[in-house]
Design a protein around this motif. Structure first.
Motif, mmCIF file in Angstrom:
data_model
loop_
_atom_site.group_PDB
_atom_site.id
_atom_site.type_symbol
_atom_site.label_atom_id
_atom_site.label_comp_id
_atom_site.label_asym_id
_atom_site.label_seq_id
_atom_site.Cartn_x
_atom_site.Cartn_y
_atom_site.Cartn_z
ATOM 1 N N ILE A 693 1.012 -1.342 -0.437
ATOM 2 C CA ILE A 693 -0.076 -0.203 0.106
ATOM 3 C C ILE A 693 1.440 1.398 -0.030
ATOM 4 O O ILE A 693 1.478 1.535 1.239
ATOM 5 N N ASP A 694 0.934 1.937 -1.291
ATOM 6 C CA ASP A 694 1.666 2.995 -1.133
ATOM 7 C C ASP A 694 1.188 4.516 -1.272
ATOM 8 O O ASP A 694 0.280 4.951 -1.828
ATOM 9 N N ILE A 695 1.235 5.382 0.039
ATOM 10 C CA ILE A 695 0.424 6.172 0.418
ATOM 11 C C ILE A 695 1.415 7.643 0.538
ATOM 12 O O ILE A 695 2.341 7.617 0.611
ATOM 13 N N LYS A 696 1.050 8.277 -0.831
ATOM 14 C CA LYS A 696 1.347 9.304 -1.655
ATOM 15 C C LYS A 696 1.206 10.443 -1.323
ATOM 16 O O LYS A 696 2.834 11.274 -1.047
ATOM 17 N N HIS A 697 0.033 10.892 -0.070
ATOM 18 C CA HIS A 697 0.192 11.936 0.696
ATOM 19 C C HIS A 697 -0.553 10.996 1.807
ATOM 20 O O HIS A 697 -1.935 10.484 2.251
ATOM 21 N N PRO A 698 -0.525 12.115 2.729
ATOM 22 C CA PRO A 698 -0.914 11.867 3.982
ATOM 23 C C PRO A 698 -2.598 11.695 4.154
ATOM 24 O O PRO A 698 -2.878 12.778 3.470
ATOM 25 N N VAL A 699 -3.247 10.611 4.741
ATOM 26 C CA VAL A 699 -4.267 10.757 4.633
ATOM 27 C C VAL A 699 -5.463 11.764 5.265
ATOM 28 O O VAL A 699 -4.317 12.026 5.825
ATOM 29 N N GLY A 700 -6.275 12.834 4.493
ATOM 30 C CA GLY A 700 -6.671 13.660 4.862
ATOM 31 C C GLY A 700 -8.137 14.125 5.214
ATOM 32 O O GLY A 700 -8.857 12.316 5.216
ATOM 33 N N LYS A 701 -8.994 14.747 4.975
ATOM 34 C CA LYS A 701 -10.466 14.724 4.319
ATOM 35 C C LYS A 701 -11.042 13.723 3.533
ATOM 36 O O LYS A 701 -12.043 13.666 3.368
#
Length: 736
Positions: A693-701
């Motif tokens: 699981i590649d999270i490119k940007h912090p989880v937000g809204k």
């Protein structure tokens, strides 16, 4: 295997060994020798072979002993002579005050160093041999022994024993490890020796050696971050013959043990009744153990778990049908197994005739043991032919459909027994694909689960969490904390224990067990006649079941890397945070650990389980989200008197914020807003299939999730304080 494939395997193994080796420079001066690598510097004073380790920046890593670095035959080394060196090692001759000589071989590798000490005349001289430096703390490890000390703590500073092994200072140890780690100092050590050992972790000295022998064959010092240390520790265990095996998925689910429900008095009907009751109440069982009482009972020669393939025909009239019955319900069926053969037993004479039992003065000797009651012969697990014979006997069970074994030797006389007395047997069973619950072992992991000593309601309850965390530090991280509520409730074997205290105990014990890598039940919760207790205990079981894929993925990460992802004590995860140390004891009761570097477990457990409803919880640096209500906390922070009612799931979510759960026979990925970016691995139930699981940007809204296997975005919904999507093992996902 083809010749080309064999050549490739050999080449890969050779390259791996070369990669482990480290180039080093040696500088000899009149009074000292320096061995310099890219990652550490070893300095040896020729007077006394006093040695120390320094970091690349020159700061002291581990200081010199005040007297001498080596002592053998109760005499300190006084002189050192450099004999030879090559690209792999350096050899010294040392002489003690008695004029006796020994040879010391130092083999540097990239992040660890091996020392071997051998008396020059091994055929004649034997005695104690000890390698030692200055002291260091805080220290963790020592397997079962950490939980058996009077000072109830995972911190083992101050420990000293001249006969460390299966029984030390009168305290039993079945999963034995003399591995000691100092996370804040980024250092660890272990002397690989299955016989009685000397272990000292005191203010004045850090020492390991042999109580009686002609050599210390392999003493290792490890340097680096905990992840590096455990990776090298795994490499060393594999190389030294104490192999770490990949565990199997079902063991990390919820189980049932007949011992807790029925003790010795088992039969096919009572087992079916108990298991079916739990299933009907909605408990998600994956495995079951019948540890005793299945052998022919009327004939005393069968009173043992070495009655291979033989059942009591009255109590178990249709064993294969029974096994099929439970298989059809999705359960693995496990039997108790021991290497103790009673005289006149059904296979004992064959073992005697072939010389397959441990001998004394050339004859097979009898050992005192708690079970079976008669003195028994023990299989000689260091005899390959004996192990092969024993495995063929085990196949009598396996061929009838039995899935594996709960290895269960206990209460034994230890004279003449090495700590690895069962490892070759369990290793063979693991290689065959049998399911193995291990209760005895040394240093390696030839088993799926690491089960600590029986844990019952009459004991000090702080021993449980301390034992489990000590296992994790020591290289035994597939912790199984014994049966929820232990053994003895069915007949109040350990005294009267009822009412609200019993109900609270059952719930707290279940909550604690649910946060461990594996858990099980025995005594029927329905016997308490309290719906609230049943609901809370079932809720704990469902918590564990929901997280089973996530916990098993952590187990495979552990197998591949050596790092205890299934149960990571905070001093290993946050070694530079001074506030995580000194909490895992019966004073603070800061029993907290990470599961797969994302979930922070904090079950309220210990001897105050019936009187406490809160704990002081420590949250290290980062964002932490309450698993139940979604409250966000920013660490580092101490949560004073944090309420932990019986109903609470004792988890925070932090780290990567990625959790994979099973819901309705399918997997879901869950993404929490912890601020993480990066790649997160996940391993499927076969232990091989891998996802990233590649999270490119912090989880937000809001988030989008793309399945890179199909190149399609997947549906994402907000569920229980996280973003949730259908997860397919083997597919990779990008989160933006």
């Amino acid at each position: 295997m083809s010749r080309i494939l064999c050549l490739c395997v050999w080449l890969m193994a050779t390259l791996s060994q070369i990669a482990q080796a480290s180039s080093f420079n040696l500088v000899e001066q009149q009074d000292s020798v320096e061995i310099n690598t890219d990652n550490y510097l070893m300095t040896i004073d020729k007077a006394g072979f006093r040695y120390a380790f320094a970091k690349p920046d020159g700061s002291v890593w581990l200081g010199k002993h005040a007297d001498s670095g080596l002592i053998f035959l109760n005499s300190s080394v006084v002189t050192t002579e450099l004999l030879e060196q090559d690209k792999q090692q350096v050899v010294f001759k040392v002489t003690n005050e008695l004029g006796i000589e020994a040879r010391v071989t130092v083999t540097p590798s990239s992040h660890y160093l091996k020392m071997a000490i051998a008396l020059q005349d091994e055929g004649e001289l034997q005695g104690s041999i000890l390698a030692r430096t200055a002291g260091l703390s805080p220290a963790y490890g020592l397997g079962d022994h950490a939980a058996r000390r009077k000072s109830q703590s995972t911190e083992v500073s101050g420990y000293s024993s001249r006969h460390f092994g299966a029984l030390t200072d009168g305290k039993p140890s079945r999963l034995t490890s003399n591995f000691v780690i100092f996370p804040s100092q980024k250092l660890a050590l272990v002397s690989v020796e299955p016989d009685k050992k000397i272990v000292k972790v005191t203010r004045d000295e850090l020492a390991q050696g042999v109580e009686y022998g002609a050599s210390i064959p392999a003493l290792y010092y490890f340097f680096g971050e905990p992840e590096q240390i455990y990776a090298d520790f795994k490499t060393v265990r594999d190389q030294e013959g104490y192999k770490v095996y990949a565990p199997k998925y079902e063991w990390f689910g919820v189980g049932w043990e007949a011992w807790g429900a029925l003790a010795w008095d088992t039969n096919e009907q009572t087992i079916r009744h108990n298991v079916d009751q739990y299933l009907q109440l909605g408990f998600p069982l994956d495995w079951m153990v019948v540890g005793s009482g299945f052998w022919p009972k009327k004939d005393p020669t069968f009173l043992s778990t070495t009655s291979f393939g033989l059942w009591d025909k009255t109590l178990y009239p249709n064993p294969e049908q029974m096994i099929e019955y439970f298989h059809n319900k999705g359960l693995k069926l496990i039997l108790g197994l021991r290497i103790a053969f009673i005289p006149n037993g059904p296979f004992t004479q064959e073992g005697l005739d072939k010389g397959y039992f441990i001998k004394k003065d050339g004859k097979a000797r009898l050992f005192r043991v708690s079970f079976p009651k008669p003195e028994s012969y023990f299989l000689d697990a260091n005899n390959p032919a004996a192990v092969d014979w024993y495995i063929e006997l085990c196949k009598k069970w396996l061929s009838s459909g039995v899935d594996g074994f709960k290895e269960d030797l206990f209460g034994y006389e230890i004279e003449g027994l090495p700590d690895n007395k069962l490892d070759p047997v369990n290793a063979k069973l693991m290689e065959m694909g049998a399911y193995v619950m291990g209760r005895n072992g040394y240093l390696g992991s030839p088993m799926d689960l690491h089960r600590f000593e029986d844990f019952n309601y009459d004991q000090n309850q702080d021993r449980g969490p301390i034992n489990g965390l000590a296992f994790a530090y020591s290289g035994f991280p597939y912790v199984y904390p014994d049966i929820v509520a232990g053994k003895g409730l069915h007949n109040m074997e350990f005294g009267e224990f009822s009412g609200q205290q019993l109900r609270t105990y059952f719930i707290r014990n279940a909550r604690y067990a649910s946060m461990n890598p594996s858990m099980s039940f025995g005594y029927g919760v329905w016997n308490l006649n309290d719906q609230h207790t049943t609901d809370m205990v079932r809720d704990a079981a469902l918590d564990h079941h929901r997280l089973q894929p996530f916990i098993y993925s952590a187990a495979i990460r552990t197998y591949r890397t050596g790092f205890p992802y299934t149960m990571t004590p905070l001093p290993l995860a946050f070694p530079d945070d001074a506030k995580v140390h000194g909490r895992e004891n019966n004073r603070v009761r800061g029993y907290q650990w990470l599961i797969n570097d994302t979930l922070l477990a904090y079950p309220l457990y210990g001897d105050d389980y019936a009187s406490s409803n809160s704990r002081d919880l420590y949250l290290p640096a980062g964002k932490w989200i309450d698993y139940d209500d979604g409250t966000l906390y920013q660490g580092p922070k101490l949560l004073k008197n944090f309420a932990i009612p019986l109903e609470k799931t004792p988890l925070f979510v932090g780290g990567s914020g990625v959790v994979v759960e099973q819901q309705d026979n399918a997997l879901v990925g869950r993404l929490y807003a912890t601020g993480f970016t990066g790649k997160v691995p996940f391993f499927g139930k076969d232990g091989v299939t891998q996802s990233v699981i590649d999270i490119k940007h912090p989880v937000g809204k809001s988030v989008t999730v793309t399945d890179t296997h199909t190149q399609q975005q997947v549906e994402v919904t907000r569920v229980r304080h996280a973003y949730q999507f259908r997860f397919i093992a083997g597919h990779n996902y990008v989160v933006e």
